[in-house]
Design a protein around this motif. Structure first.
Motif, mmCIF file in Angstrom:
data_model
loop_
_atom_site.group_PDB
_atom_site.id
_atom_site.type_symbol
_atom_site.label_atom_id
_atom_site.label_comp_id
_atom_site.label_asym_id
_atom_site.label_seq_id
_atom_site.Cartn_x
_atom_site.Cartn_y
_atom_site.Cartn_z
ATOM 1 N N ASP A 97 0.832 -1.218 0.000
ATOM 2 C CA ASP A 97 0.000 0.000 0.000
ATOM 3 C C ASP A 97 0.858 1.257 0.000
ATOM 4 O O ASP A 97 0.335 2.359 0.118
ATOM 5 N N ASN A 114 1.282 5.552 8.016
ATOM 6 C CA ASN A 114 0.293 5.525 6.943
ATOM 7 C C ASN A 114 0.462 6.763 6.069
ATOM 8 O O ASN A 114 0.390 7.888 6.558
ATOM 9 N N LYS A 120 -1.594 1.488 -5.207
ATOM 10 C CA LYS A 120 -1.350 0.229 -4.507
ATOM 11 C C LYS A 120 -1.067 -0.840 -5.553
ATOM 12 O O LYS A 120 -1.478 -0.727 -6.709
#
Length: 947
Positions: A97, A114, A120
Motif C-alpha cells: 500500500d 500511513n 497500490k
C-alpha cells in the motif's frame, strides 16, 4: 564490504568479482525458510544486509554468515515489504500500500506510518507488474535522508525526521497524460530523472520543480545516472548523454539490450543491468589500462603483424588499414591487387612515405610507396632476385633499405630498382635485422647465434662478430643512455653490457610470465616491454621489477605475433597478435580503484568437513584443533567487484616464503604436525610489486596426550608413587620374611632344644646308666660288661650323627660338602656301600640352592636316613632307588626297594611314624605303598612355598 547482492527467483546471490555464491542451502538460514524472491536492499553501519520479501524482512548477519527473518507486522497480516535503505539507525521499507515501515535495528521494533497513498499494487514481483515494474523506478533515500517512492501517478515524499509525507506531480502527470515508467536519482545534483511514456523529465528535489528535457516517441524503460553521464533506454534505442543532455552515443537496441532493466551505476562508473533470463550485464565506461583494437573488426581477420607510421601521427596497420589513435578510427586504403605471399613495410619519415616490399606468389618482388595522403603507388619490380628465398625483414638505415631473405642480407638500390647482396656473409636464414648505434646491426638467425655486423658509409659489411654463442636470441634493443642492450630470446630476456656480455637474465624465476619472446621495445625511460606466449610484460630498467599484463588489463589475447611490434616517434608502443593489437604510451596510469582488493575467507574445511562454527569464517582469527584435525582446506577469494581477478592471493606459514595462488583458490594445509602455526594471507599488487598482508590466522593443533608435558609429569609422578609403593612393599615383604625366618629359626631352635632334650638327653641318660652298669659288671661278669660297652659305643655314634645333622641343618653354606645332595649321597654311600645292595641316587641340581629352610633341610635328610636304614635292616632288598626333585613348586622325595615288603595295615615301630610326622610337620603329604614280596615305595610331597 565490496559485494554485489542479487536476488533471483529461487535464491539470493553474492558476487565478489570472481564468482557468484548462491545462498540457497538451509545451512545459511536460521529458523526461517530460504529466501527466494527479494525486493530491495539496505545495508546498515555493520554491513548487515536487509532484503524485503513476501515473508518479511530478511536480515543477513555478516558476522555469522547467516540469514534470519524479522516479521514487521502482526501475525496473520501480509508480511510483504520492499526494503528502501538505512538511515538514522533504522531500516526503511514500504508495503504494497506504499505505507512506510521503520525497523529500529537496536530495539528490534518496527513502526508503521500511513501515507494514504492512492497507488497500490498486488505484488512486487517483476512479472506481476510487467507493464510497469517497480524495478525500473526503485525507491531511494536522498542526500538529506528523506524517502522518495515513485509510482506511475506521482512521487511520494516522506520526511524521516518529521514523519510527514507529501505527494508530488500527480496533477502535472494527469494534465500531460504522462505515466512514470522509470526513474533514477542523481545524488550529485539531488535531482530525479523521470522517464515517462513520451518524455524525459527532471525533478529538482530541492525546489520541488519539474522540467521537460527530451521528447521520445516511445516509453522510456530505463534510466541511470552517474557523475558525468546519463544512460537512457527506450523501446528502440540505447542513448548516452552528458550531464547537459548533449548526446554522445546512441544505437538501436539489439538482442543484448532489448530485455534489460534495473539500471544502476557502481562506484567505478560501470553500468549494471539485469538481462531477463540471462543474469547481470555490465558496461564498463572506464578506459582500459592497455588500449586495444580487437580482431572482431573485419579488417583484421588474420591478425596483425606489421606497423608503420605516417607523418601526421596516424599509422598503417597490417598493410592496408590506416589507424588514427586519437579518434580510435580505422580506415581501409587501396592495397596491392596482386596475390601477395609476404608483405613487409618500413617508415621513411624523412621522405614522408612508407616503403612496402611485396613478395608475390610467383616470388617476384614489387616495391610500393604509400604517401602522406594514404595513396598507394607502385614504385617498381626489383631485379636480381634469383634464389634469394622468402622475405624475412626490412629496415631503413639512414637512406638505405636493408632487407633479409633466406639466402642472406641485401640492400635495395631504389634508383636501379635491384637487390644487392651484402658481401662478407657466411650465414643464411637471417630472421630479424636489429639496428643499433655506430652504424651497426645485430642480425638474429634461426637455430644459430646472433651476429654483429659493422657497416661502412656505403653500407657494406666491414666486420662481423658472433655473439651469445649457444643461445637463440631474436630481438635486440639498445639503451644508449645506460650502454646496455636488451635481448629477447626463446628462454627469457637478457641484458648485455656494451661488450655484449650478459649482466642479467630475466625469466620465469624472476616472475616473467612468458619466456618465448615475440618482440621487445624500450620506452623513453629505458624500461623494457616484451610480448610473448603469455601476454605482455613490463620490466623496470632500474630494478628489473616485472609487471605481467593479463586480459583483465586489456591485452588483445594471450598469444602475440613474432616481429609484430613498433615504437612511434611520440613514444607510443604497438604490439600485434592474432586477435588484434595493443597500443599505449608509457608511463601507464595505474588506476587507484575505489574497490580495493581484499582477501575473504569463504569456507574452512577440517578433515574435508565444514568447520562447525556459528561465526562467519572470514572473522575467524584462531583455530584450536585436536591433534588428529590436521588437514585444513581454506577457500579464499579476492573481493573486488571491479578487478578481483587481477589480484593474486598470497599466503605463507610461519614467515616462510610467500606462495602465490589465483584470486579464487583453495589453500590446502595437509598433515600438519602438532604445533602452533601463523597463517598470513594477503594480495599481491603487481603494480607496486609488493605483498599487502590483510589477515592472520593462528592455527593451534593440540599435541596428543602422550606428547604433552603435563602428561609425562603425571606419568612420572605416578611411576614414582608406584616405585615408592613397590619399594615400601618390598621392604615390608623383606621385613615380613625376616620376621618369619626369625620366627621359624626360633621355632627351629625350640625344636632342636626339644630334640636335644628329648632325644639326645634321653640317650645321654641311657649312656650314663649303661656306663654305671658296665662299671659294676666289669669285674664280676666281663662278658656282660663287654656287651653293654658295645651298646654304649653304638649310642655314642648315634648321638654324634644326630648332633652332626642338627649342626648341618642350622648352618647351610656354599661348600658342596655341606649341601643336601652331598649330605644324602655321603650317608647313602656310608650305609648302602657297606652292603651288597645296588643303589641309585637322583637329586635335582637346583635342590641345593632352592631349599634354604633349616627345618626342611633337616627333616628331608632324616626322612631319607630313616628310609635307608629301614631298607637295610628289614627289606632284604637287592636294589634301592632314591630320588629328590622339584616338580610344580613341590619337593618330591621318593625311595623304592625291591625287598620283601610288608603289610601296611600292620606297621609296627617308630620309623614310619617318625617319617610321616616329619612330612606333616612340613605341611606335606606322606604315602607308603608296599605289599608282601613286592617291595616298598615311600613318597613324600612337600610344598616349596614354605621355604
Amino acid at each position: 564490504m565490496g559485494f554485489v547482492w542479487i536476488t533471483g527467483n529461487d535464491a539470493v546471490n553474492r558476487y565478489d568479482g570472481n564468482y557468484v555464491k548462491v545462498y540457497k542451502k538451509d545451512q545459511y538460514f536460521e529458523n526461517c525458510k530460504n529466501l527466494q524472491q527479494g525486493y530491495g536492499f539496505a545495508e546498515d553501519d555493520s554491513h548487515n544486509i536487509y532484503i524485503g520479501s513476501t515473508t518479511g524482512l530478511y536480515v543477513y548477519v555478516r558476522r555469522k554468515d547467516r540469514f534470519n527473518v524479522k516479521f514487521l507486522f502482526p501475525k496473520g497480516k501480509d508480511q510483504t515489504v520492499f526494503s528502501i535503505g538505512f538511515a538514522n539507525g533504522k531500516v526503511w521499507c514500504h508495503n504494497k500500500d506504499f505505507d512506510i515501515i521503520a525497523y529500529d535495528i537496536k530495539s528490534n521494533t518496527a513502526k508503521f506510518y500511513n501515507t494514504s497513498s492512492s497507488y497500490k499494487v498486488a505484488s512486487f514481483h517483476v512479472y506481476d507488474n510487467s507493464q510497469n515494474p517497480i524495478f525500473t523506478r526503485i525507491p531511494f533515500i536522498d542526500a538529506n535522508d528523506n524517502l522518495w517512492i515513485l509510482n506511475p501517478n506521482g512521487l511520494l515524499f516522506f520526511d524521516t525526521k518529521t514523519k510527514k509525507s507529501h505527494r508530488y506531480l500527480e496533477k502535472y502527470l494527469t494534465d500531460n497524460e504522462f505515466k512514470i515508467i522509470s526513474s533514477s536519482y542523481d545524488k550529485y545534483t539531488n535531482t530525479i530523472l523521470i522517464g515517462t511514456n513520451t518524455y524525459l523529465l527532471l525533478f529538482d528535489c530541492n525546489s520541488r520543480s519539474i522540467f521537460k528535457k527530451n521528447e521520445y516517441n516511445t516509453r522510456i524503460e530505463g534510466i541511470a545516472v552517474n557523475k558525468s553521464i546519463i544512460v537512457v533506454k527506450d523501446k528502440e534505442r540505447f542513448d548516452i548523454y552528458k550531464k547537459d543532455f548533449e548526446k554522445i552515443y546512441n544505437q538501436k537496441l539489439n538482442e543484448n539490450f532489448a530485455t534489460t532493466y534495473c539500471y544502476s551505476f557502481d562506484k567505478m562508473n560501470r553500468l549494471w543491468m539485469c538481462r531477463d533470463g540471462f543474469g547481470q550485464m555490465i558496461l564498463d565506461f572506464n578506459p582500459p589500462l592497455l588500449n586495444k583494437v580487437s580482431s572482431t573488426n573485419e579488417l583484421f581477420k588474420s591478425g596483425v603483424g606489421n606497423f608503420s607510421e605516417f607523418t601526421d601521427g596516424s599509422f598503417l596497420v597490417q598493410d592496408n588499414v590506416v589507424f588514427d589513435k586519437e579518434e580510435r578510427h580505422l580506415k581501409k586504403i587501396n592495397a596491392n591487387v596482386n596475390p601477395a605471399l609476404i608483405i613487409k613495410e618500413v617508415t621513411d619519415l624523412k621522405h614522408k612515405i612508407i616503403w612496402q616490399l611485396v613478395q608475390n606468389n610467383d616470388l617476384t618482388i614489387d616495391l610500393f610507396q604509400i604517401d602522406e595522403n594514404k595513396q598507394l603507388k607502385f614504385y617498381g619490380t626489383l631485379s636480381n632476385i634469383q634464389q634469394i628465398g622468402l622475405l624475412q625483414d626490412i629496415v631503413l638505415l639512414e637512406n638505405q633499405l636493408v632487407c633479409s631473405f633466406q639466402s642472406g642480407l641485401y640492400i635495395i638500390d631504389t634508383k636501379e630498382k635491384k637487390l644487392n647482396k651484402l658481401a662478407n656473409q657466411t650465414k643464411k636464414n637471417p630472421f630479424k635485422i636489429n639496428p643499433i648505434s655506430k652504424n651497426r646491426i645485430v642480425v638474429s638467425y634461426l637455430n644459430q647465434e646472433a651476429t654483429l655486423y659493422q657497416l661502412n658509409e656505403s653500407y657494406n659489411i666491414v666486420h662481423s662478430q658472433n655473439i651469445l654463442n649457444g643461445l637463440q636470441p631474436f630481438y635486440f634493443q639498445e639503451d644508449t643512455n645506460k650502454n646496455r642492450v636488451w635481448v629477447g630470446t626463446n628462454n627469457g630476456i637478457l641484458v648485455l653490457n656494451s661488450n655484449f656480455k650478459i649482466i642479467k637474465k630475466i625469466d620465469a624465476n624472476n616472475n616473467l610470465s612468458g619466456t618465448y619472446i615475440y618482440g621487445i621495445l624500450l620506452d623513453e625511460k629505458g624500461n623494457c616491454w616484451a610480448s610473448h606466449q603469455r601476454g605482455l610484460s613490463y620490466i623496470n630498467g632500474d630494478n628489473y621489477n616485472i609487471i605481467n599484463f593479463t586480459k583483465e588489463d586489456g591485452i588483445q589475447d594471450w598469444d602475440f605475433n613474432n616481429r609484430a611490434y613498433y615504437k612511434s616517434t611520440d613514444g607510443t608502443l604497438f604490439f600485434g597478435g592474432m586477435k588484434g593489437f595493443n597500443y599505449f604510451k608509457p608511463p601507464l596510469k595505474y588506476d587507484n580503484a575505489i574497490y580495493k582488493s581484499k582477501v575473504y575467507i569463504d569456507e574452512i574445511l577440517v578433515n574435508q568437513e565444514k568447520l562447525h562454527s556459528n561465526t562467519n569464517n572470514d572473522f575467524i582469527r584462531k583455530l584450536n584443533l585436536d591433534y588428529n584435525q590436521n588437514n585444513i582446506t581454506i577457500h579464499a577469494i579476492v573481493c573486488n567487484i571491479y578487478k578481483g581477478k587481477q589480484s593474486p592471493i598470497v599466503y605463507r606459514i610461519n614467515n616462510n616464503k610467500w606462495i602465490y595462488k589465483n584470486s579464487d583458490c583453495t589453500i590446502d594445509l595437509a598433515n600438519l604436525a602438532p604445533d602452533t602455526y601463523k597463517l598470513e594471507l594477503g594480495v599481491y599488487d603487481k603494480f607496486q610489486n609488493k605483498v599487502i598482508i590483510q589477515k592472520t590466522i593462528t592455527i593451534a593443533i593440540d599435541f596428543p596426550i602422550y606428547k604433552k608435558v603435563w602428561f609425562w609429569l603425571l606419568i612420572l609422578g605416578y611411576a614414582l608413587v608406584v616405585i615408592l609403593y613397590l619399594v615400601y612393599r618390598r621392604r615390608l615383604a623383606k621385613q615380613e620374611i625376616e620376621f618369619k625366618q626369625q620366627l621359624a629359626l626360633e621355632q627351629q631352635r625350640n625344636k632342636i632344644t626339644a630334640d636335644l632334650h628329648d632325644d639326645i638327653g634321653a640317650t645321654l641318660s641311657s649312656l650314663q646308666i649303661n656306663s654305671a652298669v658296665a662299671n659294676r659288671l666289669i669285674t664280676k661278669n666281663p662278658e656282660e660288661a663287654q656287651l653293654i660297652l658295645n651298646k654304649i659305643e653304638d649310642q655314642s655314634q648315634n648321638i654324634a650323627d644326630k648332633i652332626g645333622d642338627i649342626i648341618w641343618s642350622m648352618k647351610p653354606g656354599k661348600d658342596e660338602f655341606m649341601s643336601i645332595s652331598t649330605r644324602i649321597k655321603n650317608f647313602a654311600n656310608d650305609i648302602l656301600g657297606a652292603t651288597t645292595i645296588e643303589y641309585e641316587i637322583k637329586i635335582d641340581t637346583s635342590i641345593d640352592t632352592i631349599i634354604k629352610d633349616i627345618s626342611t633341610r633337616k627333616n628331608i635328610v632324616l626322612i631319607i636316613k630313616e628310609a635307608i636304614n629301614n631298607s637295610v635292616k628289614y627289606s632284604k632288598a637287592t636294589k634301592v632307588q632314591i630320588s629328590l626333585s622339584i616338580i610344580e613348586n613341590n619337593i618330591v622325595l621318593e625311595l623304592k626297594d625291591n625287598g620283601i615288603g610288608f603289610d601296611t595295615n600292620q606297621i609296627k615301630g617308630n620309623g614310619m611314624t617318625n617319617m610321616r610326622k616329619r612330612v606333616e610337620e612340613l605341611n606335606g603329604k606322606f604315602k607308603v605303598n608296599s605289599t608282601i614280596n613286592n617291595g616298598t615305595t615311600i613318597k613324600a610331597l612337600i610344598p616349596l612355598s614354605l621355604n
